[in-house]
Design a protein around this motif. Structure first.
Motif, PDB file in Angstrom:
ATOM      1  N   ALA A 238       0.853  -1.187   0.000  1.00 48.90           N
ATOM      2  CA  ALA A 238       0.000   0.000   0.000  1.00 48.90           C
ATOM      3  C   ALA A 238       0.886   1.234   0.000  1.00 48.90           C
ATOM      4  CB  ALA A 238      -0.926   0.007   1.216  1.00 48.90           C
ATOM      5  N   VAL A 239       0.440   2.285  -0.662  1.00 48.05           N
ATOM      6  CA  VAL A 239       1.219   3.516  -0.735  1.00 48.05           C
ATOM      7  C   VAL A 239       1.157   4.231   0.598  1.00 48.05           C
ATOM      8  CG1 VAL A 239       1.444   5.746  -1.872  1.00 48.05           C
ATOM      9  CG2 VAL A 239       0.785   3.737  -3.192  1.00 48.05           C
ATOM     10  N   PRO A 240       2.304   4.587   1.212  1.00 47.59           N
ATOM     11  CA  PRO A 240       2.280   5.335   2.473  1.00 47.59           C
ATOM     12  C   PRO A 240       1.531   6.654   2.316  1.00 47.59           C
ATOM     13  CG  PRO A 240       4.490   4.524   1.969  1.00 47.59           C
ATOM     14  CD  PRO A 240       3.658   4.281   0.763  1.00 47.59           C
ATOM     15  N   THR A 252      -2.288   9.848 -11.775  1.00 40.37           N
ATOM     16  CA  THR A 252      -2.712   8.463 -11.608  1.00 40.37           C
ATOM     17  C   THR A 252      -2.791   8.161 -10.122  1.00 40.37           C
ATOM     18  OG1 THR A 252      -0.400   7.770 -11.786  1.00 40.37           O
ATOM     19  CG2 THR A 252      -1.723   7.698 -13.790  1.00 40.37           C
ATOM     20  N   PRO A 253      -3.816   8.700  -9.427  1.00 36.60           N
ATOM     21  CA  PRO A 253      -3.895   8.507  -7.981  1.00 36.60           C
ATOM     22  C   PRO A 253      -4.013   7.039  -7.607  1.00 36.60           C
ATOM     23  CG  PRO A 253      -5.954   9.387  -8.837  1.00 36.60           C
ATOM     24  CD  PRO A 253      -4.968   9.436  -9.953  1.00 36.60           C
ATOM     25  N   PRO A 254      -3.192   6.566  -6.676  1.00 35.81           N
ATOM     26  CA  PRO A 254      -3.275   5.167  -6.268  1.00 35.81           C
ATOM     27  C   PRO A 254      -4.527   4.904  -5.454  1.00 35.81           C
ATOM     28  CG  PRO A 254      -1.687   6.354  -4.911  1.00 35.81           C
ATOM     29  CD  PRO A 254      -2.138   7.306  -5.976  1.00 35.81           C
ATOM     30  N   ASP A 255      -5.051   3.701  -5.576  1.00 42.46           N
ATOM     31  CA  ASP A 255      -6.225   3.298  -4.808  1.00 42.46           C
ATOM     32  C   ASP A 255      -5.788   2.940  -3.393  1.00 42.46           C
ATOM     33  OD1 ASP A 255      -8.508   2.298  -3.754  1.00 42.46           O
ATOM     34  OD2 ASP A 255      -8.769   0.667  -5.192  1.00 42.46           O
ATOM     35  N   PRO A 256      -6.217   3.710  -2.367  1.00 45.06           N
ATOM     36  CA  PRO A 256      -5.739   3.423  -1.008  1.00 45.06           C
ATOM     37  C   PRO A 256      -6.202   2.075  -0.482  1.00 45.06           C
ATOM     38  CG  PRO A 256      -7.484   5.074  -0.985  1.00 45.06           C
ATOM     39  CD  PRO A 256      -7.138   4.843  -2.420  1.00 45.06           C
ATOM     40  N   ASP A 257      -7.294   1.527  -1.049  1.00 46.48           N
ATOM     41  CA  ASP A 257      -7.813   0.255  -0.555  1.00 46.48           C
ATOM     42  C   ASP A 257      -7.360  -0.939  -1.400  1.00 46.48           C
ATOM     43  OD1 ASP A 257      -9.273   1.631   1.434  1.00 46.48           O
ATOM     44  OD2 ASP A 257     -10.847   2.089  -0.026  1.00 46.48           O
ATOM     45  N   GLY A 258      -6.819  -0.680  -2.572  1.00 52.71           N
ATOM     46  CA  GLY A 258      -6.412  -1.761  -3.453  1.00 52.71           C
ATOM     47  C   GLY A 258      -4.912  -1.969  -3.419  1.00 52.71           C
ATOM     48  N   PRO A 259      -4.422  -3.045  -4.021  1.00 51.08           N
ATOM     49  CA  PRO A 259      -2.971  -3.290  -4.062  1.00 51.08           C
ATOM     50  C   PRO A 259      -2.272  -2.235  -4.913  1.00 51.08           C
ATOM     51  CG  PRO A 259      -4.135  -4.844  -5.469  1.00 51.08           C
ATOM     52  CD  PRO A 259      -5.187  -4.075  -4.739  1.00 51.08           C
ATOM     53  N   ALA A 260      -1.196  -1.721  -4.401  1.00 47.93           N
ATOM     54  CA  ALA A 260      -0.460  -0.684  -5.138  1.00 47.93           C
ATOM     55  C   ALA A 260       0.395  -1.329  -6.214  1.00 47.93           C
ATOM     56  CB  ALA A 260       0.421   0.097  -4.166  1.00 47.93           C
ATOM     57  N   ILE A 329      10.284   4.506  -4.511  1.00 45.01           N
ATOM     58  CA  ILE A 329       9.065   3.829  -4.949  1.00 45.01           C
ATOM     59  C   ILE A 329       8.896   4.073  -6.441  1.00 45.01           C
ATOM     60  CG2 ILE A 329       6.556   3.787  -4.757  1.00 45.01           C
ATOM     61  CD1 ILE A 329       6.845   4.442  -1.830  1.00 45.01           C
ATOM     62  N   LEU A 330       8.840   2.991  -7.204  1.00 43.67           N
ATOM     63  CA  LEU A 330       8.725   3.085  -8.658  1.00 43.67           C
ATOM     64  C   LEU A 330       7.574   2.205  -9.143  1.00 43.67           C
ATOM     65  CD1 LEU A 330      12.487   2.899  -9.687  1.00 43.67           C
ATOM     66  CD2 LEU A 330      11.030   4.920  -9.709  1.00 43.67           C
ATOM     67  N   PRO A 331       6.935   2.592 -10.252  1.00 43.36           N
ATOM     68  CA  PRO A 331       5.809   1.798 -10.756  1.00 43.36           C
ATOM     69  C   PRO A 331       6.262   0.498 -11.401  1.00 43.36           C
ATOM     70  CG  PRO A 331       6.277   3.616 -12.239  1.00 43.36           C
ATOM     71  CD  PRO A 331       7.168   3.810 -11.046  1.00 43.36           C
ATOM     72  N   ARG A 332       5.360  -0.453 -11.395  1.00 44.73           N
ATOM     73  CA  ARG A 332       5.601  -1.686 -12.138  1.00 44.73           C
ATOM     74  C   ARG A 332       5.391  -1.429 -13.622  1.00 44.73           C
ATOM     75  NH1 ARG A 332       2.295  -6.319  -8.695  1.00 44.73           N
ATOM     76  NH2 ARG A 332       2.907  -5.637  -6.600  1.00 44.73           N
ATOM     77  N   PRO A 333       5.939  -2.281 -14.483  1.00 46.43           N
ATOM     78  CA  PRO A 333       5.703  -2.111 -15.933  1.00 46.43           C
ATOM     79  C   PRO A 333       4.234  -2.313 -16.254  1.00 46.43           C
ATOM     80  CG  PRO A 333       7.553  -3.600 -15.510  1.00 46.43           C
ATOM     81  CD  PRO A 333       6.855  -3.392 -14.198  1.00 46.43           C
ATOM     82  N   PRO A 334       3.734  -1.608 -17.259  1.00 49.76           N
ATOM     83  CA  PRO A 334       2.348  -1.854 -17.682  1.00 49.76           C
ATOM     84  C   PRO A 334       2.225  -3.247 -18.268  1.00 49.76           C
ATOM     85  CG  PRO A 334       3.483  -0.431 -19.251  1.00 49.76           C
ATOM     86  CD  PRO A 334       4.408  -0.588 -18.074  1.00 49.76           C
ATOM     87  N   ASP A 335       1.021  -3.758 -18.234  1.00 45.31           N
ATOM     88  CA  ASP A 335       0.787  -5.088 -18.808  1.00 45.31           C
ATOM     89  C   ASP A 335       1.094  -5.065 -20.298  1.00 45.31           C
ATOM     90  OD1 ASP A 335      -0.035  -6.052 -16.367  1.00 45.31           O
ATOM     91  OD2 ASP A 335      -2.127  -5.493 -16.718  1.00 45.31           O
TER      92      ASP A 335
END
Length: 483
Positions: A238-240, A252-260, A329-335
């Motif tokens: 989860a994003v701090p 691209t706001p992260p979903d606080p309740d979903g997996p980051a 903290i870095l993003p994962r690659p897109p699908d």
């Protein structure tokens, strides 16, 4: 005075009980004293002291006068530091422009060297020789190291175009740790902890490695007597909260309740740590706690900029005497889309007979590019300037309208810097406005900065950096045509 941050008046050293009076004061016959703090931006950095051989020499009038002098000195100090920071910035900008220009010219040379080596490697006289391929391979490796050097120069001058790709964090950490074990103090132990399910990250590989190296060097300086340096990587659950706002700024706001969809990369040392005031300014450009000449103050600010440009974030956690942790903290690659092309298949997607208008002011680079395009079975018309290219296009258009025959190019491949004439971006804009069916591929030995401003910036042209080889050119053409 420094502890309490306020002036101190000593009426008589003989009756002073708050501190031990130096024996030299008594030998010199000093009896009374007045000290006021010398501050820089509200922080005490020194003292301004006056002493007298008379008892009770200093009162309110002297106190107000000395405080005025201290304020004046503090202002002068701030001004001197600001001017030095400005001069430092100007020097860096000048060096940046110089290195950027050198890198541009050097990349043109490397394009010629690498291109001719690649052509040479395919000649029967070389392939049939037992020793010649080894010589060509050695020269090719050396030219690639030269390209890496120009990449570092462009990164220093802030003219490096980030080229995000999927990066295996574990492999990069192992490679970096092997290098650091050979170069850092042998008293520093290096440990790597990567979660088994740690995914790749989407980032520029060279800049990510440079960022981790910057952090490691800071950690080394914080452990002058040795210690432990730990590299960690794991998927971020989860994003701090303290970093959520930075990531939301990217749109691209992260979903606080979903997996980051982020990866956490942390570098920890058990060195001297940072007090709160240093930690708050750690990412500021030119801020450094190192001695003059030992640091530019750009290390962590560059890492922070890289993280933000990569749609990530950087956090710092430090305690004096217990060490520091830098968390990237870095993003994962897109699908990956279904049916994505790999590097080998992409060459086959360049259609045979593709009509290409090549624009390059350097004759030797133009010859190499023309040879590459010919090898890819393209039909090439080469021009030395944007003006010449426009004249050719207008002539073709006139012949077509007059029924004389002629075929318009399907693709424009142009360098951005075209000598004293129009830039490649200007040429691309004119071509796209007059003949929107012509695809555009721009080439540069400099940076994406030339595409970063003006009306051309929003058009999203594909940019191929120099030096490039035949496969890279084919991949870029295929990407442009697929749009």
């Amino acid at each position: 005075m420094l502890t309490e941050g306020r002036p101190v008046i000593v009426e008589d050293y003989g009756r002073e009980t708050r501190f031990a009076v130096p024996a030299t004061y008594r030998r010199e016959g000093l009896v009374s004293a007045l000290s006021v703090p010398l501050s820089d931006r509200g922080r005490p950095v020194g003292a301004l002291a006056v002493r007298s051989r008379q008892a009770k020499r200093f009162g309110d009038a002297e106190l107000r006068f000395l405080e005025s002098v201290a304020n004046l000195l503090g202002t002068c100090l701030q001004r001197a530091q600001t001017e030095e920071a400005l001069h430092h910035s100007q020097r860096l900008e000048a060096v940046g422009q110089l290195t950027g220009g050198i890198a541009h010219d050097f990349n043109n040379l490397l394009t010629v060297i690498q291109g001719n080596l690649q052509v040479l490697a395919d000649l029967p006289a070389v392939t049939d020789d037992g020793f010649a391929p080894q010589l060509v391979a050695a020269a090719t490796r050396a030219s690639r190291r030269g390209a890496e050097l120009t990449g570092k120069l462009l990164a220093f001058s802030r003219r490096q175009m980030l080229q995000p790709a999927s990066v295996d964090v574990a492999a990069m950490m192992r490679s970096l740790a092997d290098m650091l074990r050979r170069t850092l103090d042998q008293r520093i132990r290096i440990r790597i902890e990567v979660a088994p399910d740690c995914p790749d990250v989407q980032a520029d590989p060279a800049q990510l490695e440079s960022a981790l190296l910057n952090i490691a060097i800071n950690a080394r300086d914080a452990m002058p007597e040795g210690g432990e340096l730990v590299f960690e990587a794991a998927p971020l659950g989860a994003v701090p909260p303290e970093l959520r706002r930075e990531l939301e700024e990217d749109g691209t706001p992260p979903d606080p309740d979903g997996p980051a969809r982020y990866v956490r990369i942390a570098v920890t040392d058990n060195g001297v740590g940072m007090p709160e005031d240093v930690k708050e300014r750690a990412f500021e450009p030119f801020f450094t706690t190192k001695q003059a000449g030992r640091g530019t103050g750009l290390g962590l600010s560059t890492v922070y900029g890289f993280a933000r440009q990569s749609r990530g974030a950087l956090a710092i956690d430090s305690t004096p005497g217990r060490g520091t942790t830098l968390t990237l903290i870095l993003p994962r690659p897109p699908d990956a889309p279904e049916g994505a092309l790999d590097g080998d298949a992409v060459v086959e997607t360049v259609p045979a007979g593709l009509r290409v208008l090549l624009v390059e002011d350097d004759a030797e680079v133009r010859a190499v590019a023309r040879r590459f395009l010919t090898d890819l079975r393209c039909r090439v018309v080469a021009c030395a300037s944007g003006e010449e290219a426009l004249r050719h296009l207008r002539e073709v258009a006139d012949r077509v309208e007059g029924g004389e025959g002629g075929e318009r190019p399907q693709l424009l491949v142009s360098d951005i810097a075209l000598g004293a004439g129009m830039r490649g971006t200007e040429l691309a804009g004119a071509v796209q406005q007059a003949w929107p069916d012509i695809a555009v591929l721009l080439v540069s030995g400099f940076s994406a900065e030339l595409l970063g401003s003006g009306p051309e910036a929003a058009l999203g042209w594909e940019l191929l950096p120099k030096p490039y080889d035949r496969t890279a050119l084919a991949r870029a053409i295929a990407k442009v045509l697929s749009r």
